[in-house]
Design a protein around this motif. Structure first.
Motif, mmCIF file in Angstrom:
data_model
loop_
_atom_site.group_PDB
_atom_site.id
_atom_site.type_symbol
_atom_site.label_atom_id
_atom_site.label_comp_id
_atom_site.label_asym_id
_atom_site.label_seq_id
_atom_site.Cartn_x
_atom_site.Cartn_y
_atom_site.Cartn_z
ATOM 1 N N ILE A 195 0.792 -1.067 -0.008
ATOM 2 C CA ILE A 195 -0.136 0.020 0.129
ATOM 3 C C ILE A 195 0.913 1.415 0.090
ATOM 4 N N TYR A 196 1.895 1.244 0.965
ATOM 5 C CA TYR A 196 2.826 2.271 0.866
ATOM 6 C C TYR A 196 3.466 2.613 -0.263
ATOM 7 N N LEU A 197 4.058 1.337 -0.986
ATOM 8 C CA LEU A 197 4.476 1.506 -2.604
ATOM 9 C C LEU A 197 3.367 2.504 -3.270
ATOM 10 N N ASN A 198 2.198 1.925 -3.268
ATOM 11 C CA ASN A 198 1.266 2.566 -4.230
ATOM 12 C C ASN A 198 1.128 4.123 -3.892
ATOM 13 N N MET A 199 1.237 4.341 -2.560
ATOM 14 C CA MET A 199 1.232 6.038 -2.037
ATOM 15 C C MET A 199 2.386 6.721 -3.044
ATOM 16 N N VAL A 200 3.444 6.066 -3.095
ATOM 17 C CA VAL A 200 4.745 6.790 -3.189
ATOM 18 C C VAL A 200 4.502 7.954 -4.408
ATOM 19 N N ALA A 249 7.198 1.540 3.359
ATOM 20 C CA ALA A 249 7.292 0.253 2.539
ATOM 21 C C ALA A 249 8.383 -0.556 2.799
ATOM 22 N N LEU A 250 9.316 -0.036 2.820
ATOM 23 C CA LEU A 250 10.958 -0.856 3.136
ATOM 24 C C LEU A 250 10.509 -1.411 4.635
ATOM 25 N N GLU A 251 10.312 -0.484 5.429
ATOM 26 C CA GLU A 251 10.186 -0.882 6.999
ATOM 27 C C GLU A 251 9.428 -2.226 7.016
ATOM 28 N N ASN A 252 8.231 -1.791 6.555
ATOM 29 C CA ASN A 252 7.130 -2.992 6.509
ATOM 30 C C ASN A 252 7.560 -4.438 5.761
ATOM 31 N N ALA A 253 8.205 -4.159 4.791
ATOM 32 C CA ALA A 253 8.816 -5.509 4.031
ATOM 33 C C ALA A 253 9.908 -6.124 5.033
ATOM 34 N N LYS A 254 10.767 -5.477 5.653
ATOM 35 C CA LYS A 254 11.795 -5.819 6.381
ATOM 36 C C LYS A 254 11.097 -6.411 7.795
ATOM 37 N N GLN A 255 9.837 -5.995 8.273
ATOM 38 C CA GLN A 255 9.131 -6.620 9.424
ATOM 39 C C GLN A 255 8.410 -7.978 9.006
ATOM 40 N N ALA A 256 7.987 -7.789 7.937
ATOM 41 C CA ALA A 256 7.520 -9.286 7.458
ATOM 42 C C ALA A 256 8.522 -10.335 7.252
ATOM 43 N N ALA A 257 9.549 -9.853 6.794
ATOM 44 C CA ALA A 257 10.827 -10.909 6.299
ATOM 45 C C ALA A 257 11.131 -11.464 7.777
ATOM 46 N N HIS A 258 11.323 -10.518 8.717
ATOM 47 C CA HIS A 258 11.677 -10.883 10.240
ATOM 48 C C HIS A 258 10.877 -11.704 10.829
ATOM 49 N N LYS A 259 9.483 -11.384 10.490
ATOM 50 C CA LYS A 259 8.143 -12.292 11.193
ATOM 51 C C LYS A 259 8.267 -13.610 10.782
ATOM 52 N N ALA A 260 8.490 -13.520 9.359
ATOM 53 C CA ALA A 260 8.583 -14.866 8.774
ATOM 54 C C ALA A 260 9.815 -15.456 8.017
ATOM 55 N N ASN A 261 10.943 -15.608 8.978
ATOM 56 C CA ASN A 261 12.545 -15.496 8.671
ATOM 57 C C ASN A 261 12.656 -16.837 8.024
ATOM 58 N N GLN A 262 11.872 -18.035 7.934
ATOM 59 C CA GLN A 262 11.571 -18.965 7.360
ATOM 60 C C GLN A 262 10.805 -19.111 5.929
ATOM 61 N N ASN A 263 10.346 -18.100 5.630
ATOM 62 C CA ASN A 263 9.410 -18.152 4.488
ATOM 63 C C ASN A 263 10.086 -17.378 3.365
ATOM 64 N N PRO A 264 10.207 -18.224 2.257
ATOM 65 C CA PRO A 264 11.284 -17.582 1.009
ATOM 66 C C PRO A 264 10.710 -16.675 0.365
ATOM 67 N N LEU A 265 9.112 -16.398 0.362
ATOM 68 C CA LEU A 265 8.518 -15.204 -0.188
ATOM 69 C C LEU A 265 8.686 -13.901 0.431
ATOM 70 N N PHE A 266 8.829 -13.797 1.714
ATOM 71 C CA PHE A 266 9.051 -12.493 2.301
ATOM 72 C C PHE A 266 10.438 -12.333 2.333
ATOM 73 N N GLN A 267 11.373 -13.339 2.149
ATOM 74 C CA GLN A 267 12.809 -12.781 2.246
ATOM 75 C C GLN A 267 13.048 -12.368 0.901
ATOM 76 N N LEU A 268 12.405 -13.138 -0.180
ATOM 77 C CA LEU A 268 12.665 -12.390 -1.556
ATOM 78 C C LEU A 268 12.022 -11.005 -1.869
#
Length: 170
Positions: free
Chosen positions: A59-64, A78-97
């Motif tokens: 959503i933040y990306l769409n707002m830019v 947008a970057l911070e929320n992507a980072k939080q998602a990656a850290h919350k699901a640190n074994q999920n390759p989709l969020f890491q990608l």
């Protein structure tokens, strides 16, 4: 059922579709802000789910592009929320990608490489991770590393878009 986030996600998707149909940036931004509030509420209800941070990031990306005065702020969120998602699901390759792609887009290449490598470690079949990592290696002049990534991708997905051209360019 206000406590059930499933219905709120559906509402968010409806707002998002409606926002995209709006004729002016001001109206689009109005609906994206409604979605922002909705997803922040869902994060409060379920702080462990990476999905809400991921959706909020998009959503933040769409707002830019809709607010030149706040575009840097929205990109940082947008970057911070992507980072939080990656850290919350640190074994999920989709969020890491997804996080690696954000880092790559923002030219944080050393961090992007780490997350692309983590993605590949979790799921070697993630073609985008190989392709994007190879692009970074190519730009750095590490053609041998780039070619290794491209050839691995070719072995598993020879139809990957632009792969033949990327290999030929090396």
């Amino acid at each position: 059922a206000p406590w059930e986030t499933h219905y709120q996600v559906q509402l968010g998707q409806t707002y998002e579709a409606y926002a995209k149909q709006q004729p002016s940036p001001r109206l689009k931004l109005h609906y994206y802000k409604k979605i922002e509030s909705l997803y922040k509420g869902m994060i409060h209800l379920d702080p462990f789910s990476p999905w809400f941070n991921n959706r909020l990031s998009l959503i933040y990306l769409n707002m830019v592009p809709l607010s030149s005065s706040n575009s840097e702020k929205y990109m940082a969120l947008a970057l911070e929320n992507a980072k939080q998602a990656a850290h919350k699901a640190n074994q999920n390759p989709l969020f890491q990608l997804n996080y690696a792609s954000f880092l790559h887009r923002e030219n944080h290449l050393e961090d992007a490489k780490k997350y692309y490598l983590k993605t590949i470690g979790l799921d070697p079949s993630m073609g985008e991770a190989h392709f994007n990592l190879a692009a970074i290696y190519r730009d750095e002049g590490h053609l041998d590393n780039a070619l290794t990534q491209y050839l691995h991708l070719y072995e598993h997905n020879s139809d990957f878009p632009q792969l033949d051209l990327a290999i030929a360019s090396i």
